[in-house]
Write an enzyme that holds these catalytic residues in place. Structure first.
Site, PDB file in Angstrom:
ATOM      1  N   CYS A  63       0.819  -1.222   0.000  1.00 12.83           N
ATOM      2  CA  CYS A  63       0.000   0.000   0.000  1.00 12.83           C
ATOM      3  C   CYS A  63       0.847   1.263   0.000  1.00 12.83           C
ATOM      4  CB  CYS A  63      -0.941  -0.003   1.197  1.00 12.83           C
ATOM      5  SG  CYS A  63      -2.028  -1.422   1.190  1.00 12.83           S
TER       6      CYS A  63
ATOM      7  N   HIS B 290      -2.924   7.126   3.437  1.00 11.26           N
ATOM      8  CA  HIS B 290      -3.448   5.872   2.890  1.00 11.26           C
ATOM      9  C   HIS B 290      -4.814   5.606   3.503  1.00 11.26           C
ATOM     10  CE1 HIS B 290      -3.999   1.881   1.612  1.00 11.26           C
ATOM     11  NE2 HIS B 290      -3.611   1.296   2.721  1.00 11.26           N
TER      12      HIS B 290
ATOM     13  N   ASN C 129     -10.347   0.371   1.048  1.00 12.13           N
ATOM     14  CA  ASN C 129      -8.887   0.386   0.915  1.00 12.13           C
ATOM     15  C   ASN C 129      -8.513  -0.137  -0.476  1.00 12.13           C
ATOM     16  OD1 ASN C 129      -6.151  -0.165   1.004  1.00 12.13           O
ATOM     17  ND2 ASN C 129      -6.201  -1.105   3.037  1.00 12.13           N
TER      18      ASN C 129
HETATM   19  O1  UT7 Z   1      -3.459  -1.589   3.920  1.00 10.09           O
HETATM   20  C1  UT7 Z   1      -3.321  -2.287   5.145  1.00 10.09           C
HETATM   21  C2  UT7 Z   1      -4.490  -3.230   5.282  1.00 10.09           C
HETATM   22  N1  UT7 Z   1      -5.017  -3.517   6.570  1.00 10.09           N
HETATM   23  C3  UT7 Z   1      -5.431  -2.614   7.503  1.00 10.09           C
HETATM   24  O2  UT7 Z   1      -5.259  -1.434   7.422  1.00 10.09           O
HETATM   25  C4  UT7 Z   1      -6.155  -3.198   8.681  1.00 10.09           C
HETATM   26  C5  UT7 Z   1      -5.935  -2.457   9.985  1.00 10.09           C
HETATM   27  N2  UT7 Z   1      -6.840  -2.963  11.007  1.00 10.09           N
HETATM   28  C6  UT7 Z   1      -8.135  -2.592  11.044  1.00 10.09           C
HETATM   29  O3  UT7 Z   1      -8.573  -1.779  10.242  1.00 10.09           O
HETATM   30  C7  UT7 Z   1      -9.010  -3.175  12.127  1.00 10.09           C
HETATM   31  O4  UT7 Z   1      -8.217  -3.961  12.999  1.00 10.09           O
HETATM   32  C8  UT7 Z   1     -10.190  -4.049  11.573  1.00 10.09           C
HETATM   33  C9  UT7 Z   1     -11.216  -3.152  10.899  1.00 10.09           C
HETATM   34  C10 UT7 Z   1      -9.669  -5.080  10.592  1.00 10.09           C
HETATM   35  C11 UT7 Z   1     -10.884  -4.757  12.725  1.00 10.09           C
HETATM   36  O5  UT7 Z   1     -11.334  -3.796  13.687  1.00 10.09           O
HETATM   37  P1  UT7 Z   1     -11.028  -4.045  15.231  1.00 10.09           P
HETATM   38  O6  UT7 Z   1     -11.649  -2.924  15.949  1.00 10.09           O
HETATM   39  O7  UT7 Z   1      -9.526  -4.217  15.372  1.00 10.09           O
HETATM   40  O8  UT7 Z   1     -11.818  -5.354  15.519  1.00 10.09           O
HETATM   41  P2  UT7 Z   1     -11.294  -6.756  16.075  1.00 10.09           P
HETATM   42  O9  UT7 Z   1     -10.487  -7.475  15.047  1.00 10.09           O
HETATM   43  O10 UT7 Z   1     -10.681  -6.542  17.418  1.00 10.09           O
HETATM   44  O11 UT7 Z   1     -12.648  -7.538  16.251  1.00 10.09           O
HETATM   45  C12 UT7 Z   1     -13.671  -7.099  17.195  1.00 10.09           C
HETATM   46  C13 UT7 Z   1     -14.863  -8.016  17.057  1.00 10.09           C
HETATM   47  C14 UT7 Z   1     -14.489  -9.507  17.069  1.00 10.09           C
HETATM   48  O12 UT7 Z   1     -15.512 -10.195  17.761  1.00 10.09           O
HETATM   49  P3  UT7 Z   1     -15.295 -10.602  19.324  1.00 10.09           P
HETATM   50  O13 UT7 Z   1     -14.074 -11.473  19.323  1.00 10.09           O
HETATM   51  O14 UT7 Z   1     -15.088  -9.308  20.046  1.00 10.09           O
HETATM   52  O15 UT7 Z   1     -16.578 -11.306  19.648  1.00 10.09           O
HETATM   53  C15 UT7 Z   1     -14.558  -9.888  15.601  1.00 10.09           C
HETATM   54  O16 UT7 Z   1     -14.863 -11.255  15.416  1.00 10.09           O
HETATM   55  O17 UT7 Z   1     -15.524  -7.779  15.817  1.00 10.09           O
HETATM   56  C16 UT7 Z   1     -15.707  -9.013  15.116  1.00 10.09           C
HETATM   57  N3  UT7 Z   1     -15.664  -8.756  13.695  1.00 10.09           N
HETATM   58  C17 UT7 Z   1     -16.752  -8.387  12.974  1.00 10.09           C
HETATM   59  N4  UT7 Z   1     -18.041  -8.225  13.332  1.00 10.09           N
HETATM   60  C18 UT7 Z   1     -18.907  -7.839  12.356  1.00 10.09           C
HETATM   61  C19 UT7 Z   1     -14.586  -8.768  12.854  1.00 10.09           C
HETATM   62  N5  UT7 Z   1     -14.950  -8.427  11.610  1.00 10.09           N
HETATM   63  C20 UT7 Z   1     -16.296  -8.183  11.656  1.00 10.09           C
HETATM   64  C21 UT7 Z   1     -17.253  -7.787  10.703  1.00 10.09           C
HETATM   65  N6  UT7 Z   1     -18.527  -7.631  11.084  1.00 10.09           N
HETATM   66  N7  UT7 Z   1     -16.920  -7.555   9.411  1.00 10.09           N
END
Ligand code: UT7
Length: 320
Positions: free
Chosen positions: A108, A242, A272
């Site tokens: 990216c 980004h 993204n």
């Molecule tokens: O170019 C580089 C590419 N990547 C990035 O920039 C990614 C950077 N990271 C992020 O943007 C964030 O970490 C995410 C958007 C991917 C995730 O957000 P988060 O606030 O870090 O959530 P998390 O992974 O801690 O998950 C929180 C909860 C989990 O459930 P539990 O374990 O708390 O019950 C996940 O299973 O949210 C759940 N979850 C979802 N729920 C509904 C994960 N994805 C989803 C979803 N819809 N799409």
């Protein structure tokens, strides 16, 4: 360098969060609040080559040059269905240019890596006009049964034409091998001599680790380029970051203590788009007249590797 022209192209198919909720265990509220994304554009009937060709043609037209004037094409692309030849050579043929071409995979941060390479060619007079084309289809790396990655990405292409100038005030590139936080493996052909039949994987991401690394690396890159350019953050007119997650942008904004209006974004509409995200944003802002003559722009990006890049540029308006 000086940016002489810009272009971008997005797939015609728009996909809303509600459409994703039709086949994934997710919902608009979660995606909107955790990422800022409302829709993304995903390739359906068109190809990445179509998008890249359109973005390149728009950039060349707005620079007021012809494809024959180009001395070099750098295409930033993580992966596409042509392993070889390079995507840049395919686009070169479509636009009718005849200069040397190369693809680079700076994830990216590829646009900023490409800017730095282009600057060396322009500074040493090895090229007078360079096309940087960022063309990405990250939606094809994802496992579409996996809600934590597939909701984040969109496809797109962004391009700039560069000529000589002294608009680049500071630049920083970094890389540190951290494969495990973000990777995607493509299948290669089997050979009779290979004993280690490694399984390939769609995009694997530890979202929380990437989030933390993104914020801390971007903040340190921004501090570095500001110091290098002998500038304070309030002297920057626009931070073009980004477009990976609105919360990442907000955390960086808090670090530099600058108002929201200095952080234009289009992640709400495009998600993204990997290395294409910054040149698409620049093209939109420039065409809509939001970048006044002489604006100071700070660009910052991060991605798989882990790689990062940031730079400060003075902007000169483009007539479309
Ligand atoms: O170019 C580089 C590419 N990547 C990035 O920039 C990614 C950077 N990271 C992020 O943007 C964030 O970490 C995410 C958007 C991917 C995730 O957000 P988060 O606030 O870090 O959530 P998390 O992974 O801690 O998950 C929180 C909860 C989990 O459930 P539990 O374990 O708390 O019950 C996940 O299973 O949210 C759940 N979850 C979802 N729920 C509904 C994960 N994805 C989803 C979803 N819809 N799409």
């Amino acid at each position: 360098m000086r940016i002489l022209g810009t272009g971008s192209a997005l797939p015609s198919q728009t996909v809303t969060n509600d459409m994703l909720a039709g086949f994934l265990d997710t919902n608009d509220e979660w995606i909107s609040t955790r990422t800022g994304i409302k829709t993304r554009h995903i390739l359906s009937d068109e190809t990445l080559v179509d998008l890249a060709t359109r973005a390149a043609q728009n950039a060349i037209a707005s620079a007021g040059i012809t494809p024959e004037d180009l001395d070099f094409i750098i295409c930033s692309n993580v992966a596409n269905n042509y392993v070889t030849p390079a995507l840049s050579t395919i686009i070169q043929g479509n636009i009718g240019s005849n200069c040397p071409c190369v693809d680079l995979n700076g994830a990216c941060a590829g646009f900023i890596y490409a800017l730095d390479i282009a600057e060396s060619f322009l500074k040493t007079d090895r090229a007078k006009k360079i096309l940087i084309l960022c063309a990405e289809e990250p939606t094809k790396f994802c496992n579409w049964q996996e809600r934590s990655t597939s909701i984040l990405f969109g496809d797109g292409a962004g391009a700039v034409v560069l000529g000589a100038g002294d608009d680049l005030k500071a630049i920083r590139l970094t890389a540190s091998s951290k494969k495990e936080v973000l990777y995607y493996q493509r299948k290669m052909e089997p050979t009779p001599f290979e004993h280690n039949n490694e399984m390939t994987m769609p995009l694997v991401m530890n979202g929380r680790d990437v989030f933390r690394m993104a914020v801390s690396s971007s903040c340190s890159d921004i501090d570095f380029v500001l110091k290098e350019a002998n500038m304070q953050s309030d002297e920057i007119d626009f931070f073009l970051l980004h477009q990976a997650n609105m919360r990442i942008i907000e955390a960086i904004r808090t670090h530099v203590h600058q108002p929201t209006k200095k952080f234009p974004s289009n992640i709400q509409r495009y998600g993204n788009t990997s290395s294409a995200s910054i040149p698409i944003l620049i093209d939109e802002l420039s065409r809509e007249g939001h970048l006044p003559e002489g604006s100071q722009l700070l660009l910052s990006a991060f991605g798989a590797g882990f790689v990062t890049g940031a730079c400060i540029l003075t902007w000169h308006t483009i007539q479309y």
